[in-house]
Motif scaffolding. Structure first.
Motif, PDB file in Angstrom:
ATOM      1  N   ILE A   1       0.838  -1.194   0.000  1.00  0.00           N
ATOM      2  CA  ILE A   1       0.000   0.000   0.000  1.00  0.00           C
ATOM      3  C   ILE A   1       0.874   1.245   0.000  1.00  0.00           C
ATOM      4  CG2 ILE A   1      -1.779   1.278   1.266  1.00  0.00           C
ATOM      5  CD1 ILE A   1      -2.730  -1.376   0.163  1.00  0.00           C
ATOM      6  N   HIS A   2       0.532   2.204  -0.851  1.00  0.00           N
ATOM      7  CA  HIS A   2       1.185   3.509  -0.819  1.00  0.00           C
ATOM      8  C   HIS A   2       0.342   4.427   0.058  1.00  0.00           C
ATOM      9  CE1 HIS A   2       2.428   7.403  -3.085  1.00  0.00           C
ATOM     10  NE2 HIS A   2       3.118   7.246  -1.976  1.00  0.00           N
ATOM     11  N   GLY A   3       0.924   4.914   1.142  1.00  0.00           N
ATOM     12  CA  GLY A   3       0.176   5.792   2.033  1.00  0.00           C
ATOM     13  C   GLY A   3       0.838   5.875   3.393  1.00  0.00           C
TER      14      GLY A   3
ATOM     15  N   HIS B   1      -9.608   1.933  -1.334  1.00  0.00           N
ATOM     16  CA  HIS B   1      -9.339   3.343  -1.651  1.00  0.00           C
ATOM     17  C   HIS B   1      -7.846   3.557  -1.906  1.00  0.00           C
ATOM     18  CE1 HIS B   1     -13.280   4.193   0.491  1.00  0.00           C
ATOM     19  NE2 HIS B   1     -13.427   4.847  -0.636  1.00  0.00           N
ATOM     20  N   PHE B   2      -7.005   2.970  -1.041  1.00  0.00           N
ATOM     21  CA  PHE B   2      -5.567   3.129  -1.224  1.00  0.00           C
ATOM     22  C   PHE B   2      -5.088   2.436  -2.498  1.00  0.00           C
ATOM     23  CE2 PHE B   2      -5.806   3.920   3.383  1.00  0.00           C
ATOM     24  CZ  PHE B   2      -5.023   5.058   3.468  1.00  0.00           C
TER      25      PHE B   2
ATOM     26  N   ALA C   1     -14.563   9.134 -11.340  1.00  0.00           N
ATOM     27  CA  ALA C   1     -15.943   9.553 -11.082  1.00  0.00           C
ATOM     28  C   ALA C   1     -16.509   8.696  -9.960  1.00  0.00           C
ATOM     29  CB  ALA C   1     -16.799   9.410 -12.340  1.00  0.00           C
ATOM     30  N   THR C   2     -17.456   9.243  -9.211  1.00  0.00           N
ATOM     31  CA  THR C   2     -18.058   8.489  -8.117  1.00  0.00           C
ATOM     32  C   THR C   2     -19.457   8.995  -7.819  1.00  0.00           C
ATOM     33  OG1 THR C   2     -17.774   7.770  -5.814  1.00  0.00           O
ATOM     34  CG2 THR C   2     -17.090  10.012  -6.343  1.00  0.00           C
ATOM     35  N   THR C   3     -20.301   8.080  -7.335  1.00  0.00           N
ATOM     36  CA  THR C   3     -21.618   8.458  -6.825  1.00  0.00           C
ATOM     37  C   THR C   3     -21.604   8.562  -5.304  1.00  0.00           C
ATOM     38  OG1 THR C   3     -22.217   6.105  -6.866  1.00  0.00           O
ATOM     39  CG2 THR C   3     -22.904   7.445  -8.755  1.00  0.00           C
ATOM     40  N   ASN C   4     -20.467   8.338  -4.684  1.00  0.00           N
ATOM     41  CA  ASN C   4     -20.358   8.356  -3.222  1.00  0.00           C
ATOM     42  C   ASN C   4     -20.311   9.787  -2.698  1.00  0.00           C
ATOM     43  OD1 ASN C   4     -20.235   5.579  -3.386  1.00  0.00           O
ATOM     44  ND2 ASN C   4     -18.012   5.482  -3.215  1.00  0.00           N
ATOM     45  N   TYR C   5     -20.894   9.985  -1.531  1.00  0.00           N
ATOM     46  CA  TYR C   5     -20.900  11.309  -0.907  1.00  0.00           C
ATOM     47  C   TYR C   5     -19.679  11.536  -0.024  1.00  0.00           C
ATOM     48  CZ  TYR C   5     -25.856  10.348  -1.882  1.00  0.00           C
ATOM     49  OH  TYR C   5     -27.034   9.988  -2.469  1.00  0.00           O
ATOM     50  N   ASP C   6     -18.972  10.494   0.346  1.00  0.00           N
ATOM     51  CA  ASP C   6     -17.860  10.617   1.293  1.00  0.00           C
ATOM     52  C   ASP C   6     -16.628  11.198   0.610  1.00  0.00           C
ATOM     53  OD1 ASP C   6     -16.017   8.353   0.323  1.00  0.00           O
ATOM     54  OD2 ASP C   6     -17.935   7.324   0.547  1.00  0.00           O
ATOM     55  N   LEU C   7     -15.595  11.424   1.418  1.00  0.00           N
ATOM     56  CA  LEU C   7     -14.356  12.047   0.956  1.00  0.00           C
ATOM     57  C   LEU C   7     -13.166  11.099   1.107  1.00  0.00           C
ATOM     58  CD1 LEU C   7     -14.933  15.412   2.869  1.00  0.00           C
ATOM     59  CD2 LEU C   7     -15.728  14.826   0.574  1.00  0.00           C
ATOM     60  N   LEU C   8     -13.434   9.807   1.077  1.00  0.00           N
ATOM     61  CA  LEU C   8     -12.401   8.833   1.410  1.00  0.00           C
ATOM     62  C   LEU C   8     -11.368   8.643   0.300  1.00  0.00           C
ATOM     63  CD1 LEU C   8     -14.487   6.166   3.348  1.00  0.00           C
ATOM     64  CD2 LEU C   8     -13.095   8.042   4.227  1.00  0.00           C
TER      65      LEU C   8
ATOM     66  N   ALA D   1      -7.357   9.227   0.736  1.00  0.00           N
ATOM     67  CA  ALA D   1      -6.325   8.262   0.347  1.00  0.00           C
ATOM     68  C   ALA D   1      -5.276   8.933  -0.543  1.00  0.00           C
ATOM     69  CB  ALA D   1      -6.955   7.075  -0.375  1.00  0.00           C
ATOM     70  N   VAL D   2      -5.721   9.773  -1.473  1.00  0.00           N
ATOM     71  CA  VAL D   2      -4.780  10.507  -2.334  1.00  0.00           C
ATOM     72  C   VAL D   2      -3.901  11.419  -1.491  1.00  0.00           C
ATOM     73  CG1 VAL D   2      -4.575  12.238  -4.160  1.00  0.00           C
ATOM     74  CG2 VAL D   2      -6.246  10.390  -4.376  1.00  0.00           C
ATOM     75  N   ALA D   3      -4.513  12.131  -0.528  1.00  0.00           N
ATOM     76  CA  ALA D   3      -3.745  13.027   0.329  1.00  0.00           C
ATOM     77  C   ALA D   3      -2.722  12.260   1.152  1.00  0.00           C
ATOM     78  CB  ALA D   3      -4.687  13.812   1.242  1.00  0.00           C
TER      79      ALA D   3
END
Length: 522
Positions: free
Chosen positions: A26-28, A304-305, A316-323, A327-329
């Motif tokens: 995993i990168h993170g 996500h990671f 693109a996503t239909t999700n409301y979250d910021l996950l 993961a990018v951050a």
């Protein structure tokens, strides 16, 4: 539509045992990874570095009672995750790869026993427990030697097979992540999954875009669509409304109509409840913190990671979250991905398209019948950008149920004018009906589960979701560019390097890149 089965090679044989564990890379940042247990490296004197406090929830950990005897042991303090410490030195001096990996193997065995006796349910309803650790033997974050990397990966591969746990090696630097993935792919001869290789090579060439559905965030413990509606209904503050929402008549309504009725009855508080559901982390059953501890935001799921690590420029996503953004951050030391339609696109900067709004813009949330009916007039430009992705990229659908009317309509419009396969769908099941429905338009990849898994739906779903994680790990491994690894100035040119390549070969490749840069300037 082309149909594939994840986990099979050219001859149709299983590449790995589904009942055995898996080693993920995993990168993170380690503190951002949701897991059942985490292993923290330190020295014989138990001089735990302060930056690990973000993981352990304590700045002054106590030495485990078994430390002097075993060189490893569980934390004495309570935390949100089971913390284990591991001595990666030999009396505070550099230890050999064999010493570190033998000690690690025993620590994993002890951690596994602690998770099973007494039994603690895997975090976020995973099929198997997940243990996370950094890349050991790196001397404060540097790239480990070839012997250390090879021994570490080999030891972990053997351990997860015997112990039936999953392990995630979490690497914060991109250059080190690339080197480790290249090591897996070239030097260790990791099993090849045809689907994973195909998608990874697409990502490497910049041909892949992502479409993320609720199934991705379910791995972080967030509710799916029907669970979200129940969560919002439970927030009604009037007895009469709560009783109505608990009736069979309400349950017989289509989910869109349930959401429409809730919106009419609760108004603004319905959207506030949605924001709460996707921005407050559910508590782990293994969480040993006080119940009075303040709520925390949810951490990204493993998927996500893995998806963020592909570095696709268009998502693109239909999700409301910021996950996904989190993961990018975590992978870019705080850098952000542009959120559309709210942010400004910059050249070379990736973006994520929020098709149904998000928690930061609750007025844009698309959930009810009326919001779906009005979608074209209210969000036509957003839908058109998703269609442009389908027209110009190979779209990887992950966690998408293919029951969302907007996604179905927008995708069907594109398939009518664009020939050939527009994308690949990673699905929990091998759905014969949907495979035929999307024939010659999507490659449908259904997940297989171990033969001895019980037939309960929740158990099957957990194993299928894990199979998607394993496949995405293969995609991430094949997405690493050989030239990027060879020409990375952060990879030291030493005789014993983690790529198992000749130092002179790397030096020549880098010199060639510098010559090409000079020629272009002239």
């Amino acid at each position: 539509m082309t149909t594939e089965t994840a986990g099979r090679g050219p001859e149709g044989d299983h590449d790995h045992s589904q009942t055995a564990g898996h080693v993920f890379v995993i990168h993170g940042s380690l503190q951002d990874v949701t897991c059942d247990a985490v292993i923290i490296p330190t020295d014989t004197s138990f001089g735990v570095r302060r930056h690990w406090s973000k993981v352990t929830d304590t700045e002054r950990p106590s030495k485990p009672t078994s430390w002097d005897r075993d060189g490893f042991g569980p934390a004495e303090e309570s935390s949100s995750v089971s913390v284990w410490y591991l001595d990666v030195t030999q009396d505070n001096w550099a230890a050999s790869a064999g010493v570190i990996t033998e000690r690690l193997r025993r620590a994993l065995e002890a951690a596994e026993r602690s998770l099973r006796e007494p039994w603690r349910a895997p975090v976020r309803k995973r099929a198997q427990h997940l243990v996370a650790l950094p890349l050991l033997g790196t001397g404060g974050g540097g790239v480990a030697s070839t012997d250390m990397v090879v021994d570490l990966l080999s030891t972990l591969a053997d351990a997860v097979g015997d112990l039936q746990i999953d392990v995630a090696i979490v690497v914060p630097k991109r250059s080190h992540f690339n080197a480790l993935q290249w090591q897996r792919r070239r030097y260790l001869g990791s099993p090849v999954d045809d689907t994973g290789k195909r998608l990874g090579e697409m990502a490497r060439r910049g041909e892949l875009a992502l479409m993320l559905g609720a199934g991705v965030s379910a791995g972080a413990g967030l509710p799916n669509w029907s669970e979200l509606i129940r969560h919002v209904a439970a927030r009604a503050d009037q007895q009469e409304i709560r009783e109505l929402l608990e009736t069979r008549a309400f349950g017989n309504l289509h989910l869109l109509d349930q959401a429409e009725l809730i919106h009419r009855l609760l108004g603004r508080s319905a959207r506030n409840a949605i924001v709460d559901a996707v921005t407050v982390a559910p508590r782990n059953s293994s969480d040993r913190r006080s119940s009075a501890a303040p709520p925390k935001p949810p951490l990204p799921a493993l998927s996500h990671f893995l998806l963020a690590g592909l570095r696709c420029g268009e998502v693109a996503t239909t999700n409301y979250d910021l996950l996904y953004e989190r993961a990018v951050a975590s992978q870019t030391e705080g850098s952000e991905v542009t959120t559309l339609p709210y942010g400004q696109v910059s050249p070379g900067r990736p973006w994520i398209l929020k098709l149904h709004g998000d928690a930061l813009h609750p007025d844009d949330i698309v959930l009810s019948r009326s919001s779906f009916v009005d979608y074209d007039s209210a969000r036509q430009a957003v839908g058109s950008l998703f269609q442009a992705m389908l027209m110009t990229r190979h779209v990887l659908f992950v966690g998408v149920s293919f029951t969302d009317d907007n996604i179905l309509r927008l995708t069907h419009h594109v398939t009518k004018v664009r020939g050939g396969i527009v994308g690949t769908a990673l699905a929990l099941d091998s759905d014969v009906a949907r495979e035929r429905l999307w024939q010659d338009r999507l490659t449908w990849v259904g997940m297989q589960i171990p033969a001895d898994v019980r037939e309960e739906e929740e158990t099957r779903t957990a194993w299928q979701a894990r199979a998607i994680e394993v496949l995405l790990d293969q995609v991430a491994m094949w997405a690493v560019d050989e030239d990027e690894v060879l020409l990375d100035e952060e990879i030291p040119v030493v005789d014993d390097n983690p790529l198992a390549l000749d130092a002179e070969q790397i030096a020549r490749a880098r010199a060639g890149r510098r010559w090409r840069k000079t020629a272009r300037r002239q």
